[in-house]
Design an enzyme around this catalytic site. Structure first.
Site, PDB file in Angstrom:
ATOM      1  N   ASP A  74      14.189   3.304 -12.130  1.00 18.95           N
ATOM      2  CA  ASP A  74      15.653   2.470 -12.189  1.00 18.95           C
ATOM      3  C   ASP A  74      15.387   0.864 -12.395  1.00 18.95           C
ATOM      4  O   ASP A  74      16.031   0.263 -13.114  1.00 18.95           O
ATOM      5  CB  ASP A  74      16.599   2.668 -10.545  1.00 18.95           C
ATOM      6  CG  ASP A  74      16.772   3.873 -10.596  1.00 18.95           C
ATOM      7  OD1 ASP A  74      17.106   4.648 -11.598  1.00 18.95           O
ATOM      8  OD2 ASP A  74      17.226   4.333  -9.439  1.00 18.95           O
ATOM      9  N   LYS A 156      24.800  -4.020  -1.180  1.00 18.99           N
ATOM     10  CA  LYS A 156      25.134  -3.117  -2.548  1.00 18.99           C
ATOM     11  C   LYS A 156      24.595  -1.671  -2.337  1.00 18.99           C
ATOM     12  O   LYS A 156      23.417  -1.462  -2.213  1.00 18.99           O
ATOM     13  CB  LYS A 156      24.637  -3.591  -3.833  1.00 18.99           C
ATOM     14  CG  LYS A 156      24.701  -2.838  -5.003  1.00 18.99           C
ATOM     15  CD  LYS A 156      24.444  -3.494  -6.228  1.00 18.99           C
ATOM     16  CE  LYS A 156      24.673  -3.033  -7.585  1.00 18.99           C
ATOM     17  NZ  LYS A 156      24.332  -1.509  -7.663  1.00 18.99           N
ATOM     18  N   CYS A 449     -19.479 -13.822 -24.921  1.00 24.15           N
ATOM     19  CA  CYS A 449     -18.728 -14.541 -23.887  1.00 24.15           C
ATOM     20  C   CYS A 449     -17.894 -15.431 -24.426  1.00 24.15           C
ATOM     21  O   CYS A 449     -18.214 -16.429 -25.051  1.00 24.15           O
ATOM     22  CB  CYS A 449     -19.637 -15.338 -22.793  1.00 24.15           C
ATOM     23  SG  CYS A 449     -19.129 -15.925 -21.456  1.00 24.15           S
TER      24      CYS A 449
HETATM   25 ZN   LIG Z   1     -20.912 -16.726 -20.459  1.00 23.63          ZN
END
Ligand SMILES: [Zn+2]
Length: 706
Positions: A74, A156, A449
């Site tokens: 939901d 509600k 990297c």
């Molecule tokens: Zn690195």
């Protein structure tokens, strides 16, 4: 300014606070207010997105309402609808009559007779954040040109809305909401509900009109729901999925005897007839007088802050209630003002539902980035459009590793469902491929990297990829941050460490203790006083327990408990450094993998150098046996999850150790007890799956004799 409780409430002229008077909590949210970047969307893009959203939402609705099949939570569906609504508000030229935002409820099923509602049964617009709630109030203020707006706020209920029609005091018709114009005639079934009066009470002072219409919610009380399921299980019958579906399903039974066997209940939330009610709270009083239970825990709120307090209060008590609630309904208390505000589309302007934080929400993945951790491991992180989930704005989602990316098939530009439980970092649950733009790009693993440009390698038997550069900036930063935390140093965060690394003021964790106040002046945000304070803070943490020191080194596979086990077994750093593999392995709680990591760590010269550096800067390592072999928890392994009330998680762990027990980070078959606080997350699921005994905070403290 205290709470105004409904029964004693008097309509008095409270003033709405000016923005600068709003309590801190609300201002905080203003800062974190979110948008989904619609500003940058072209008309064509908006149109396409709206079309795709409409198609997908309609499909889910069809599956749910017609096929009784729930394929999306939901919360996630709400999130999609909300995006569509917001987009349509921004680009009203694309609102069409077939949009899911333009209709109410589902199709009426052919098997029930139709009943035409004399006045349309409207639905409500949902808001999810305090800022959206404020926007609603601001719109009303602007429309009316007044500042003072009193609200009537009620929970509600998550049930089934129905309309009850009484003629000459007798219940004549009961109908579901249906499409708002026509509902299903469920009179026979509704008659079986005890809390629906078949005849209205007529107190002396009440003049009952010939025709009275009441609207409210039918729900399955949770207690009764559990009992019913137990009974069904005993009888070998299929169980009811959840109280909401069960309530709806029971009311839409063609056989009333089945409905009668289900102890449903009814609460009223509207009186659709003129009985001199000027306000909602007066309406509540009339409802009681003629025999109904109006929605409990409802009251007048005098301003935004007060409404916010009530919303928080309801959220806090929701678990204790005998029915499901999923938010708070706020309505302009004064009926004449409410009427004056009118209706826009199919939702009244003077009424709104402010939902509780959902654990799921949808958003868009902007980019997938790679983060380099302390061990050099690369972790993918999804940068997402800010979205409101679990009560906070979220901009990142964890993706764990490359396999996870491939399993999900998540691409940059994808719409996704995010999931967040407790205090964990949100995860991507799944990708909504129907909403995938044509130019969505799949993610390639980096070959270098992203931080230092060194080569990447995948270790044997491991999914993770690693940066091969031991002096990678990101690894250094994370290693120093990790050490600062293990030493218990406050007030130094990733930004400060990164800045000091960049300036080459520090290179490794031991350098923290050589920082001088002047060094910090190059870091943004530091002045004379704050620099001195941080240096003082660092210097007061020069003495450290052996276990914490071991933890600070960031040895792979050595977590908090293993560090304690090692410290207790050896008693000094020197003995650990010189221990043989066999000796390490023989320590209880230390296996072959850990022993190997420890041995490897201390065989590297740069790590031995780090130890001498710590000595040189004056770090003192002492040992205190943190465990005991005589306490009530001796030999028992605990996992603590969620937020505890009386203790912090660290305090709880210390108590476990003081009583001779061990505290582990994850649940396994070896775990004896899981201590469960609020918002526990996946560890509780693990405990249930593995059949590990769980303890409430109180049970835990009782065991300790506290
Ligand atoms: Zn690195």
């Amino acid at each position: 300014m205290g709470f105004v409780i409904l029964s004693t409430a008097k309509a008095v002229g409270y003033r709405l606070l000016q923005p600068q008077q709003w309590p801190h909590v609300i201002c905080d949210f203003v800062v974190h207010g979110f948008s989904r970047g619609y500003q940058t969307m072209t008309l064509k893009e908006a149109k396409q997105r709206i079309e795709k959203l409409k198609t997908l939402i309609s499909r889910y609705r069809y599956e749910y309402h017609v096929l009784d099949k729930q394929t999306i939570s939901d919360a996630a569906l709400d999130s999609l609808k909300h995006e569509l609504y917001a987009l349509e508000q921004k680009f009203p030229e694309f609102i069409t009559t077939d949009s899911p935002t333009q209709r109410v409820g589902g199709k009426t099923l052919a098997k029930f007779q139709k009943i035409k509602h004399t006045t349309r049964m409207l639905s409500m617009e949902d808001v999810f954040t305090p800022i959206e709630f404020q926007d609603w109030i601001s719109r009303i203020r602007k429309l009316l040109g007044i500042q003072d707006i009193e609200l009537f706020c009620m929970p509600k209920l998550d049930g089934l809305a129905v309309s009850l029609v009484y003629e000459n005091g007798l219940l004549m018709h009961a109908a579901t909401r249906g499409d708002g114009q026509n509902g299903e005639d469920v009179t026979q079934n509704v008659r079986t509900i005890e809390s629906v009066p078949l005849k209205l009470t007529t107190l002396k002072n009440i003049d009952l009109p010939t025709r009275v219409e009441i609207r409210g919610e039918i729900f399955f009380p949770l207690n009764a729901f559990e009992k019913t399921n137990k009974r069904l299980a005993k009888e070998g019958k299929p169980l009811l999925a959840n109280p909401r579906n069960a309530a709806a399903g029971s009311i839409r039974q063609l056989d009333s005897s089945i409905t009668a066997s289900r102890p449903l209940a009814f609460v009223a939330w509207d009186l659709i007839v003129e009985m001199n009610q000027k306000t909602m709270d007066e309406e509540w009083k009339i409802l009681r007088d003629i025999g109904f239970r109006p929605v409990p825990e409802s009251r007048i709120c005098v301003n935004i802050a007060d409404a916010h307090a009530q919303w928080s209060f309801l959220q806090k008590i929701r678990e204790k209630l005998d029915y499901w609630i999923d938010g708070m309904v706020a309505r302009v208390n004064d009926n004449s003002i409410y009427e004056q505000l009118g209706v826009v589309g199919k939702t009244p302007r003077g009424l709104i539902a402010w939902k509780f934080p959902a654990e799921e929400a949808t958003t868009i993945v902007k980019q997938i980035q790679w983060f380099v951790g302390r061990t050099g491991a690369l972790t993918p992180v999804a940068l997402v459009e800010p979205t409101w989930i679990g009560g906070t704005t979220v901009q990142h989602a964890s993706l764990h590793n490359l396999d996870e990316i491939q399993r999900l098939d998540v691409r940059e530009g994808d719409s996704v469902i995010l999931f967040k439980a407790g205090d964990i970092i949100p995860k991507i649950k799944n990708v909504l491929k129907e909403l995938r733009p044509r130019n969505a790009t799949s993610v390639k693993p980096p070959t270098l990297c992203p931080v230092c440009g060194s080569k990447i390698e995948r270790k044997k038997g491991e999914v993770a990829m690693y940066c091969t550069n031991k002096r990678c900036f990101s690894q250094d930063k994370e290693a120093i941050l990790h050490a600062a935390r293990a030493f218990g140093i406050d007030g130094i965060g990733p930004q400060t460490i990164a800045a000091l690394l960049e300036q080459k003021i520090i290179n490794r964790p031991s350098d923290l203790f050589s920082i001088q106040p002047d060094d910090l002046l190059v870091v943004e945000g530091f002045a004379d006083l704050s620099s001195k304070k941080l240096v003082e803070e660092i210097q007061t943490h020069k003495e450290i327990l052996l276990a914490n020191f071991l933890l600070s080194l960031g040895i792979r596979n050595v977590g908090e408990q293993t560090a304690i086990d090692l410290a207790n077994a050896f008693g000094s750093l020197g003995k650990i450094v010189s221990a043989t593999l066999e000796k390490l392995e023989s320590v209880e709680g230390v296996g072959g993998i850990v022993a190997k990591s420890v041995k490897e760590f201390f065989s590297e010269q740069r790590n031995i150098d780090l130890l001498s550096e710590y000595e040189r800067v004056g770090v003192k390592i002492k040992h205190e046996n943190k465990g005991t072999n005589s306490g009530v928890f001796y030999g028992k392994i605990f996992v603590v999850t969620g937020t505890l009330e009386a203790l912090s998680r660290d305090e709880a762990k210390n108590k476990i150790r003081e009583a001779g027990g061990k505290s582990a980070g994850s649940v396994s078959s070896k775990t004896d007890f899981v201590v469960v606080g609020a918002n526990p997350g996946s560890k509780l699921e693990d405990a249930n799956r593995l059949g590990v005994k769980t303890l409430s905070e109180k049970q835990f403290l009782d065991m300790l004799g506290e």
